[in-house]
Write an enzyme that holds these catalytic residues in place. Structure first.
Site, PDB file in Angstrom:
ATOM      1  N   CYS A 148       0.820  -1.210   0.000  1.00  0.00           N
ATOM      2  CA  CYS A 148       0.000   0.000   0.000  1.00  0.00           C
ATOM      3  C   CYS A 148       0.857   1.264   0.000  1.00  0.00           C
ATOM      4  CB  CYS A 148      -0.944  -0.010   1.198  1.00  0.00           C
ATOM      5  SG  CYS A 148      -1.790  -1.598   1.360  1.00  0.00           S
ATOM      6  N   PRO A 195     -10.661 -29.539   2.756  1.00  0.00           N
ATOM      7  CA  PRO A 195     -10.598 -28.979   4.110  1.00  0.00           C
ATOM      8  C   PRO A 195      -9.192 -28.751   4.662  1.00  0.00           C
ATOM      9  CG  PRO A 195     -11.955 -30.976   4.046  1.00  0.00           C
ATOM     10  CD  PRO A 195     -11.381 -30.807   2.680  1.00  0.00           C
ATOM     11  N   TYR A 216     -16.384  14.130  21.582  1.00  0.00           N
ATOM     12  CA  TYR A 216     -16.537  15.492  21.068  1.00  0.00           C
ATOM     13  C   TYR A 216     -15.753  16.519  21.879  1.00  0.00           C
ATOM     14  CZ  TYR A 216     -18.356  20.184  20.971  1.00  0.00           C
ATOM     15  OH  TYR A 216     -18.434  21.549  20.950  1.00  0.00           O
TER      16      TYR A 216
HETATM   17  P1  FAD Z   1      -0.202 -10.221  -1.802  1.00  0.00           P
HETATM   18  O1  FAD Z   1       0.046  -9.313  -0.662  1.00  0.00           O
HETATM   19  O2  FAD Z   1      -0.162  -9.643  -3.164  1.00  0.00           O
HETATM   20  O3  FAD Z   1       0.813 -11.409  -1.712  1.00  0.00           O
HETATM   21  C1  FAD Z   1       0.786 -12.454  -2.635  1.00  0.00           C
HETATM   22  C2  FAD Z   1       2.184 -12.981  -2.816  1.00  0.00           C
HETATM   23  O4  FAD Z   1       2.084 -14.299  -3.291  1.00  0.00           O
HETATM   24  C3  FAD Z   1       2.943 -12.224  -3.883  1.00  0.00           C
HETATM   25  O5  FAD Z   1       4.123 -11.640  -3.338  1.00  0.00           O
HETATM   26  C4  FAD Z   1       3.271 -13.262  -4.945  1.00  0.00           C
HETATM   27  O6  FAD Z   1       4.575 -13.116  -5.466  1.00  0.00           O
HETATM   28  C5  FAD Z   1       3.162 -14.543  -4.158  1.00  0.00           C
HETATM   29  N1  FAD Z   1       2.841 -15.709  -5.011  1.00  0.00           N
HETATM   30  C6  FAD Z   1       1.826 -15.799  -5.900  1.00  0.00           C
HETATM   31  N2  FAD Z   1       1.833 -17.019  -6.487  1.00  0.00           N
HETATM   32  C7  FAD Z   1       2.856 -17.700  -5.945  1.00  0.00           C
HETATM   33  C8  FAD Z   1       3.386 -18.993  -6.152  1.00  0.00           C
HETATM   34  N3  FAD Z   1       2.839 -19.833  -7.023  1.00  0.00           N
HETATM   35  N4  FAD Z   1       4.445 -19.360  -5.434  1.00  0.00           N
HETATM   36  C9  FAD Z   1       5.029 -18.531  -4.546  1.00  0.00           C
HETATM   37  N5  FAD Z   1       4.567 -17.276  -4.306  1.00  0.00           N
HETATM   38  C10 FAD Z   1       3.508 -16.872  -5.001  1.00  0.00           C
HETATM   39  N6  FAD Z   1      -5.178  -2.473   0.124  1.00  0.00           N
HETATM   40  C11 FAD Z   1      -5.724  -1.699   1.078  1.00  0.00           C
HETATM   41  O7  FAD Z   1      -6.550  -2.190   1.838  1.00  0.00           O
HETATM   42  N7  FAD Z   1      -5.381  -0.396   1.204  1.00  0.00           N
HETATM   43  C12 FAD Z   1      -4.467   0.190   0.397  1.00  0.00           C
HETATM   44  O8  FAD Z   1      -4.158   1.377   0.541  1.00  0.00           O
HETATM   45  C13 FAD Z   1      -3.884  -0.585  -0.632  1.00  0.00           C
HETATM   46  N8  FAD Z   1      -2.993  -0.044  -1.479  1.00  0.00           N
HETATM   47  C14 FAD Z   1      -2.395  -0.847  -2.414  1.00  0.00           C
HETATM   48  C15 FAD Z   1      -1.464  -0.286  -3.269  1.00  0.00           C
HETATM   49  C16 FAD Z   1      -0.849  -1.067  -4.224  1.00  0.00           C
HETATM   50  C17 FAD Z   1       0.145  -0.446  -5.142  1.00  0.00           C
HETATM   51  C18 FAD Z   1      -1.156  -2.439  -4.314  1.00  0.00           C
HETATM   52  C19 FAD Z   1      -0.478  -3.296  -5.324  1.00  0.00           C
HETATM   53  C20 FAD Z   1      -2.096  -3.019  -3.481  1.00  0.00           C
HETATM   54  C21 FAD Z   1      -2.725  -2.220  -2.520  1.00  0.00           C
HETATM   55  N9  FAD Z   1      -3.683  -2.741  -1.669  1.00  0.00           N
HETATM   56  C22 FAD Z   1      -4.266  -1.959  -0.715  1.00  0.00           C
HETATM   57  C23 FAD Z   1      -4.128  -4.147  -1.778  1.00  0.00           C
HETATM   58  C24 FAD Z   1      -3.412  -5.020  -0.797  1.00  0.00           C
HETATM   59  O9  FAD Z   1      -2.040  -4.838  -0.943  1.00  0.00           O
HETATM   60  C25 FAD Z   1      -3.808  -6.448  -1.057  1.00  0.00           C
HETATM   61  O10 FAD Z   1      -5.177  -6.573  -0.823  1.00  0.00           O
HETATM   62  C26 FAD Z   1      -3.088  -7.427  -0.158  1.00  0.00           C
HETATM   63  O11 FAD Z   1      -1.712  -7.312  -0.319  1.00  0.00           O
HETATM   64  C27 FAD Z   1      -3.531  -8.846  -0.500  1.00  0.00           C
HETATM   65  O12 FAD Z   1      -2.775  -9.762   0.208  1.00  0.00           O
HETATM   66  P2  FAD Z   1      -2.493 -11.190  -0.387  1.00  0.00           P
HETATM   67  O13 FAD Z   1      -1.680 -11.913   0.633  1.00  0.00           O
HETATM   68  O14 FAD Z   1      -3.722 -11.802  -0.845  1.00  0.00           O
HETATM   69  O15 FAD Z   1      -1.620 -10.923  -1.668  1.00  0.00           O
END
Ligand code: FAD
Length: 825
Positions: free
Chosen positions: A44, A277, A427
């Site tokens: 983020c 599961p 407040y």
């Molecule tokens: P991620 O945090 O994306 O992590 C997934 C990881 O899994 C990645 O690093 C990827 O490389 C890894 N991966 C995938 N497939 C494989 C595989 N086969 N083997 C090994 N590793 C793998 N959300 C908010 O609520 N507020 C914000 O202000 C906000 N700003 C954001 C700004 C940006 C620029 C971005 C990109 C996202 C933002 N988000 C924000 C969204 C938030 O970052 C995501 O919702 C959150 O990171 C999701 O978490 P996650 O664990 O599902 O995925």
């Protein structure tokens, strides 16, 4: 050794799950597999590192692989990509990216947190395009930042007006790049409804973002240095950010035979278990249940990812926590503004065919008398039958997210709009009002539900105008001067009772005021006077005006040449503006309307075209008024920034006058304003001078015509030797001499009332009548004393203060004919 748990994905969901697992089970074997170089980084924060607000790159690395491994006794393996899941054997096959070696790892439980990847559709030319980037992780950030640092692009195009697109537009702009933001829909920030997003459209345009709505990318041309839009427009670009959404990374799960939802998200139950599961899934890759409607939804946000990860870990460790569904509570910074939302928006409720009532209000972020209060535009959606809260949106400069958070809490607590009235919220004047904006939503919704007021919405206004519906503006004259709804009739609220005969009884009455409160009062008056159908414009003129603001306020102009190439001329960038040295600085902090505008007007008259003035002001209305003032007086508002304490506006003298907008109607430039001042009451005199000064600053020729008792306002406060008859002398003694002796129209209490009101005005930094009069004279307002009434009352010219002209009724009528506003006070 306890259970062996393998986690795929090491950022938001994955790292959280790993840490929670360790805290719950010291004996578990935990393996965290991450395809990329970094784990647990702050996605983020990425746009803000590119923009420069987060200077230190290391600050984005919340946890390093080594740090996490040591702290939690976890095997952390960056650069390890899971290729497949073998559910029968309960193992995953993995490729070590650096060596290319593949191996398998068995599991007792598996957690998938692979996230979602940015969409990169096969748009013609995209593969050859060199400087088209998406943003998801640290390497993406490094590449974009390097491009900006080293190549110093002049023009950027951001495609997609969602959270990431908007944040990138702002951050590239912060780097001095001219930014065009292209959005296929007619609005940015899809979680908001159109009229709420419109506030952001205006703000982005004011900030110098060239916003193109309802247009999409058709092709990348010339290696990506030009973008062809569906409309045929061609945008030159030095760097392009593609931020058109994300797709859940669910291929692994799909290949492993796990159930997926319609939009490709991994299906999970309330414990985050997939259709197998022992395999759990969390974060952006899963399909969640919409907390309000119970419908499946894809809501990629960090908060839900973290909470789901904790629940999955707990469930693996035998604990019973469950996930209730996602509300989608979100917030985004858009330059000086904040936009936040929770629950469902109106578009979604309509789509689902659910019954709802919308409500808009614009209360202050905190008590208006404490400096730095700004309006918060709030929209509430609720079920009119049950009062259940379905969603809310907020946009403003301050205090937005706290209100949306309270409403999100209320939704999860099952509270109704009636309960919002009762919420006891913290407040003190610097933070809120005794009736917090959330309470106000409760009051207004309850009024609607109890049929105390019927409302109509901003999107119904056009039809009303077309069908010649009766629209009644109950705002004050000065507010109407700034703009009004076409064909609306004008009766200020305080005149409504005395002028009620002007309101037709044979048709529905559509009332509006600035934000909805006086409209509500007017509706109550009319309803109780027997008018059958009275409706109040929900959110008032403020909501309407945001939607219909003419584009001439935009800081960028696009000219498309014959070959379709767009030539964008934007207002100066922040860097250009910073380089301009103001020749005048005005600190109008603490001054209320029209004080700041008056000061601007006065100083501007002394400046040369092209020179720049800096104004600091805390009056919440100032930033809006100054924009209109500049537009109508032919000056240029270069920038309006806000540092949470004050607005800082840079204004350049002069610019060609823009063509007038269609709707809302802007008052004409060259007309006059005439006010007949008949009363000698101090409060009425003040009102006259405030309106006069305001009108004068808008470039109007203003004449105040003092007649009968009003002449006393113009008398000097000391006796002057003049020849008078006995009767004239007696008259002179009986009447107040000058401004300091004037009574007030109500609660005069033998002269105590005026003293009290003067005290309160001083406390609130409102100018005294004497100062208002001087300001009006300085602003070029003509003060005309009625010669005939002077004669009757025995007042001689020598007894009047300097700067007053004498005139007869013809003078008044002549001026009145040149005026569009004629007032009698
Ligand atoms: P991620 O945090 O994306 O992590 C997934 C990881 O899994 C990645 O690093 C990827 O490389 C890894 N991966 C995938 N497939 C494989 C595989 N086969 N083997 C090994 N590793 C793998 N959300 C908010 O609520 N507020 C914000 O202000 C906000 N700003 C954001 C700004 C940006 C620029 C971005 C990109 C996202 C933002 N988000 C924000 C969204 C938030 O970052 C995501 O919702 C959150 O990171 C999701 O978490 P996650 O664990 O599902 O995925």
């Amino acid at each position: 050794m306890g259970k062996k748990i393998v986690i795929i994905g090491g950022v938001a969901g994955g790292a959280t799950a790993a840490a929670r697992l360790r805290r719950m089970d010291e004996t578990a074997e935990i393996i965290l597999l991450e395809r990329g170089e970094y784990i647990s980084f702050a996605n983020c924060g990425l746009p803000y590192h590119i923009g420069g607000a987060i200077e230190n790159r290391d600050a984005l690395l919340v946890q390093t692989a080594e740090g996490m491994a040591q702290k939690f006794n976890i095997q952390v393996r960056p650069f390890n990509e899971v290729l497949s899941i073998n559910r029968e054997n309960k193992n995953v096959s993995i490729r070590e990216i650096k060596t290319g070696v593949t191996y398998t790892e068995s599991y007792d439980a598996l957690i998938l947190s692979p996230g979602a990847s940015p969409l990169r559709p096969p748009i013609p030319g995209i593969d050859e395009a060199e400087r088209v980037f998406t943003l998801r992780n640290i390497p993406d950030t490094d590449v974009i930042k390097k491009q900006v640092d080293e190549h110093q692009p002049k023009k950027a195009v951001v495609i997609g007006g969602g959270f990431i697109g908007v944040e990138m537009a702002e951050n590239l702009h912060e780097r001095g790049i001219e930014v065009t933001l292209v959005e296929m829909l007619d609005q940015i920030m899809a979680p908001l409804d159109f009229e709420m997003a419109a506030i952001l459209h205006n703000h982005l345009r004011d900030k110098g973002i060239n916003l193109i709505l309802s247009d999409g990318v058709k092709a990348f041309q010339n290696n990506g240095t030009e973008i062809l839009l569906n409309s045929g427009m061609r945008l030159p670009t030095d760097i392009t950010i593609l931020a058109i959404g994300v797709r859940p990374e669910s291929q692994l799960a799909k290949d492993a035979g796990l159930a997926l939802g319609d939009r490709g998200g991994i299906k999970v139950n309330e414990y985050m278990q997939t259709s197998d599961p022992v395999v759990y899934a969390v974060g952006d890759a899963v399909e969640v249940t919409d907390y309000v409607t119970g419908q499946p939804a894809m809501i990629p946000l960090a908060g839900p990812a973290n909470k789901q990860a904790r629940i999955a870990a707990d469930h693996i460790c035998g604990r019973t926590a469950s996930y209730p569904g996602t509300l989608g509570t979100a917030v985004v910074k858009v330059f000086d503004m904040t936009a936040a939302s929770t629950g469902n928006n109106e578009k979604r409720l309509k789509q689902l065919g659910l019954s709802y009532q919308a409500l808009h209000i614009h209360p202050g972020s905190h008590a208006g008398y404490y400096p730095g209060a700004f309006p918060v535009s709030l929209k509430l959606l609720y079920d009119p039958e049950t009062g259940r809260i379905l969603g809310a949106q907020g946009v403003g400069y301050s205090g937005v997210e706290k209100r949306i958070d309270v409403i999100a809490t209320a939704i999860m607590g099952g509270l109704t709009v009636a309960d919002l009235q009762e919420l006891e919220l913290a407040y003190a004047p610097p933070y809120s009002s005794a009736k917090d904006p959330v309470n106000m939503l409760g009051f207004a919704a309850t009024n609607q539900r109890e049929d105390l007021v019927d409302s109509f919405q901003w999107h119904e206004v056009d039809d009303l105008i077309e069908q010649d519906g009766y629209i009644l503006d109950v705002r004050d004259d000065l507010e109407r001067e700034i703009g009004y709804i076409e064909k609306s009739h004008h009766i200020p609220l305080d005149k409504l009772r005395s002028r009620i005969a002007e309101v037709p009884r044979d048709q529905p009455i559509h009332v509006y005021c600035q934000v909805g409160i006086r409209g509500y009062l007017a509706s109550r008056i009319l309803t109780q006077h027997g008018f059958e159908v009275v409706k109040n414009l929900d959110g008032g003129y403020k909501t309407y005006q945001e939607v219909y603001r003419p584009d001439e306020g935009a800081n960028c102009e696009i000219e498309v040449d014959e070959s379709g190439v767009a030539h964008i001329t934007c207002a100066p960038t922040p860097e250009d503006i910073n380089a301009m040295e103001p020749v005048a600085r005005i600190n109008a902090c603490g001054l209320q309307c029209p004080g700041p505008i008056m000061q601007v007007y006065k100083r501007m008259n002394e400046m040369e075209p092209g020179q720049v003035m800096e104004v600091l002001a805390t009056d919440p209305g100032f930033s809006r008024d100054i924009e209109t003032w500049c537009r109508k007086t032919g000056n240029t508002l270069l920038s309006s920034t806000f540092d949470s304490k004050a607005f800082r506006c840079l204004i350049q003298k002069g610019r060609p006058l823009p063509a007038g907008g269609k709707s809302p109607v802007m008052a004409d430039q060259l007309d006059g304003t005439t006010i007949v001042v008949f009363s000698e009451d101090m409060d009425k005199a003040m009102a006259a001078f405030i309106i006069a000064s305001g009108a004068a600053t808008m470039g109007k020729k203003v004449t105040l015509y003092f007649t009968f008792w009003g002449l006393n306002i113009l008398r000097k406060d000391h006796a002057v030797q003049v020849d008078k008859t006995v009767l004239e002398k007696m008259f002179g003694w009986m009447m107040p001499r000058g401004t300091r002796k004037l009574p007030i129209s109500k609660m005069n209490m033998a002269g105590m009332g005026p003293q009290m009101i003067k005290y309160v005005m001083k406390q609130k930094n409102v100018d005294s009548l004497e100062v208002l009069m001087q300001n009006a004279l300085n602003a070029g307002v003509s003060l005309v004393a009625c010669a005939m009434s002077m004669d009757i009352m025995g007042i001689k010219e020598e007894e009047l203060i300097a700067g007053v002209e004498l005139g007869g009724v013809a003078t008044y009528l002549g001026k009145a004919q040149e005026s569009t506003v004629n007032l009698f006070i």
